[in-house]
Design a protein around this motif. Structure first.
Motif, short mmCIF file in Angstrom:
data_model
loop_
_atom_site.label_atom_id
_atom_site.label_comp_id
_atom_site.label_asym_id
_atom_site.label_seq_id
_atom_site.Cartn_x
_atom_site.Cartn_y
_atom_site.Cartn_z
N ALA A 331 -6.30 0.42 -7.53
CA ALA A 331 -5.33 0.65 -6.48
C ALA A 331 -4.16 -0.28 -6.68
CB ALA A 331 -5.86 0.16 -5.18
N LEU A 334 -2.25 2.16 -9.57
CA LEU A 334 -1.82 3.41 -9.00
C LEU A 334 -0.64 3.00 -7.74
CD1 LEU A 334 -5.03 5.53 -8.15
CD2 LEU A 334 -3.09 5.91 -9.87
N SER A 335 -0.48 1.91 -7.32
CA SER A 335 0.66 1.67 -6.26
C SER A 335 1.80 1.38 -6.86
CB SER A 335 0.23 0.47 -5.61
OG SER A 335 0.24 -0.89 -6.29
N ILE A 338 2.53 5.72 -7.78
CA ILE A 338 2.56 6.84 -6.82
C ILE A 338 3.14 6.39 -5.46
CG2 ILE A 338 0.91 8.36 -5.52
CD1 ILE A 338 -1.05 8.02 -7.88
N SER A 340 3.27 5.08 -2.25
CA SER A 340 2.31 4.33 -1.56
C SER A 340 1.85 4.90 -0.16
CB SER A 340 2.70 2.81 -1.19
OG SER A 340 3.89 2.95 -0.50
N LEU A 343 -1.09 7.03 -1.03
CA LEU A 343 -2.32 6.16 -1.16
C LEU A 343 -2.87 5.94 0.10
CD1 LEU A 343 -1.25 4.09 -4.52
CD2 LEU A 343 -2.94 6.09 -4.43
N GLY A 347 -6.46 6.70 1.25
CA GLY A 347 -7.57 5.38 1.69
C GLY A 347 -8.30 5.45 3.04
N PHE A 383 -7.44 1.25 -1.46
CA PHE A 383 -6.51 2.32 -1.15
C PHE A 383 -5.70 2.39 -0.06
CE2 PHE A 383 -8.98 3.44 -4.79
CZ PHE A 383 -8.19 3.91 -5.78
N PRO A 387 -1.70 -0.66 -1.03
CA PRO A 387 -0.41 0.01 -0.96
C PRO A 387 0.18 0.03 0.52
CG PRO A 387 -2.15 1.51 -1.04
CD PRO A 387 -2.76 0.28 -1.29
#
Length: 511
Positions: A331, A334-335, A338, A340, A343, A347, A383, A387
């Protein structure tokens, strides 16, 4: 080898072993502060019995901590600016250890409540300041990892609280639920000062907003007591609850007017002018409140109606933290790559889906039929929280980060308290309503003649009543889980209302 970037105060970010120790200290500080929100929940009956008071009086062990903590959390930004984030953090950590010792040594309810008030006052700043200082000491390229570490301690600690409290009360004296904090708090305070004092920020000698502080204490205290005691006093049928609600409402309006017009407010409400922050906080309140409601209802249901001990109920709910910890690094990575908001949507939608799955339970469920959805739910937690924190704090100005973090933690705490009262009260009301409907369906004309019944018939009637109670509880549990699933889905969609964060939250954002 490239030159390391300096922090705003000219210091190098911590690296290697020193960074690991500092991160561990800050994570532990946040962990024990959040842990103490729930560790006493399963211990109230034991403590009340040991001190010779009623269970209703024993709930003040929880209420006193929650009220004191809720008051100091939003003050974090002002305290950090006036006295320095590191000084306030270290002082709070040391006071937390001392007050925990006082709680453990208590021989009366009055002394224990006083100790819990001190514990709450000192524990409140630990949550937002641990977050702020993690961002301050971590290199810019690892800021997302710092946020993930903080988020996981915030999410896992409430789950582990009932386990630790249950095990201690079953295996040792109740005082150890407080004594275990003492060495952790004092050691962390000592290490924190040695490692972090060079990262202290410049002080702002702003005047003390005594009116704002007084109004904050009044409305938050009244609201928290109303939420905690409402169920015991039958809500608005009690003049005490009515009076508390009026005080809270008037105090809140007066507080808002004063803080928005005061030149040096004790709580900077102006951060809500940022749409991304306001939307993020709204999503947080809905999603965390729903998640906290699940956490509260599950062990209650398991202990009261499924035959689980406090220890086993806690161990069952703890499964939600396993995959959450494992997925946190992903997480965090990816934050940084991508949006946020995507995400957060994924999540929270995951949490909604699992809550929907849990809304089809049966009264003869096995251990793993209960534990497996909780295990799977853990995938969505990082997730959602990691984010979302970055989205909200990345939407405010750098100098507002500490105030924004304090307000987020305050509203998260308040959402948890409100969700606890609302979920448990709704659950119990639905149990009674479902029981009445089931009994009516079993005996639609109400023609059972109890007078003159033999023992065998009375036993059969008792058995039917137990069956009706079990089914009404399961129906009520499923109904609440279904409502929570809907709330979580609404929360997931709400994140798209606000714009994307204007900046990444990094070390320079800390204040």
């Amino acid at each position: 080898m490239p030159t390391q970037s300096l922090l705003p105060n000219g210091e190098q970010p911590l690296r290697g072993g020193m960074l690991f120790i500092a991160a561990l200290v800050l994570a532990l500080a946040n962990f024990i502060a959040v842990l103490d929100m729930t560790i006493a929940n399963v211990s109230v009956a034991t403590i009340a019995g040991a001190l010779g008071v009623t269970s209703s009086q024993g709930t003040w062990v929880i209420t006193s901590y929650a009220v004191a903590e809720a008051i100091t959390v939003p003050l974090t930004g002002w305290l950090a600016g006036r006295y320095g984030a590191v000084r306030v953090f270290v002082s709070s950590m040391a006071l937390f250890g001392i007050s925990s010792m006082l709680c453990g040594l208590s021989n009366s309810l009055g002394v224990l409540v006083a100790g819990r008030v001190l514990q709450g006052l000192s524990g409140g700043p630990l949550m937002p300041l641990s977050q702020t200082l993690l961002l301050r000491i971590f290199p810019k390229d690892k800021a997302a990892l710092a946020t993930a570490l903080w988020a996981m301690t915030t999410l896992v600690a409430p789950v582990l609280g009932p386990i630790v409290g249950g095990v201690i009360c079953d295996q040792a004296h109740w005082s150890w639920i407080f004594f275990i904090n003492v060495p952790i708090a004092l050691i962390c305070a000592w290490f924190a000062w040695g490692l972090l004092k060079r990262y202290e920020s410049a002080l702002e000698k702003t005047p003390i907003d005594t009116v704002g502080l007084g109004l904050l204490v009044i409305w938050v205290g009244a609201l928290q007591i109303m939420l905690d005691e409402g169920k015991n006093l039958d809500w608005f049928s009690s003049p005490i609850i009515i009076a508390l609600s009026i005080i809270a409402a008037i105090g809140f309006v007066a507080f808002m007017i004063w803080e928005l017009t005061e030149e040096h407010p004790i709580v900077d409400l102006r951060v809500f002018r940022h749409a991304g922050y306001s939307t993020g906080v709204f999503t947080l309140v809905l999603a965390f409140g729903a998640f906290f409601g699940l956490n509260v209802l599950t062990p209650m249901w398991l202990q009261q109606y499924m035959g689980y001990t406090a220890t086993w109920a806690g161990m069952t709910t703890a499964w939600s933290g396993v995959l959450a910890v494992l997925c946190a690094p992903f997480a965090a990575i990816l934050s940084t790559k991508i949006d946020s908001r995507a995400l957060v949507f994924a999540g929270v939608s995951w949490l909604a889906g699992v809550s929907l799955w849990r809304a089809f339970g049966t009264s003869d469920m096995t251990y793993w039929q209960i534990a497996l959805p909780l295990l799977v739910m853990g995938v969505g937690l990082p997730f959602f929280f990691v984010p979302l924190t970055g989205q909200a704090l990345g939407s405010v100005e750098e100098r507002e980060t500490a105030s924004a973090a304090g307000l987020m933690n305050f509203l998260r705490t308040l959402a948890g308290a409100f969700a606890t009262s609302l979920a448990t009260a709704s659950w119990e009301d639905r149990i009674q309503s479902n029981h009445a409907d089931i009994v009516t369906a079993m005996n639609p004309l109400n023609q059972v003649d109890i007078v003159g019944m033999g023992n065998a018939s009375l036993a059969q009637l008792s058995s039917l009543d137990q069956l009706a109670t079990g089914q009404s509880v399961m129906l009520a549990t499923n109904q609440i889980f279904m409502i929570i699933a809907v709330i979580l889905f609404v929360a997931a969609c709400s994140i798209w209302i606000g714009p994307r964060a204007t900046r990444a939250v990094d070390a320079s954002a800390a204040h």
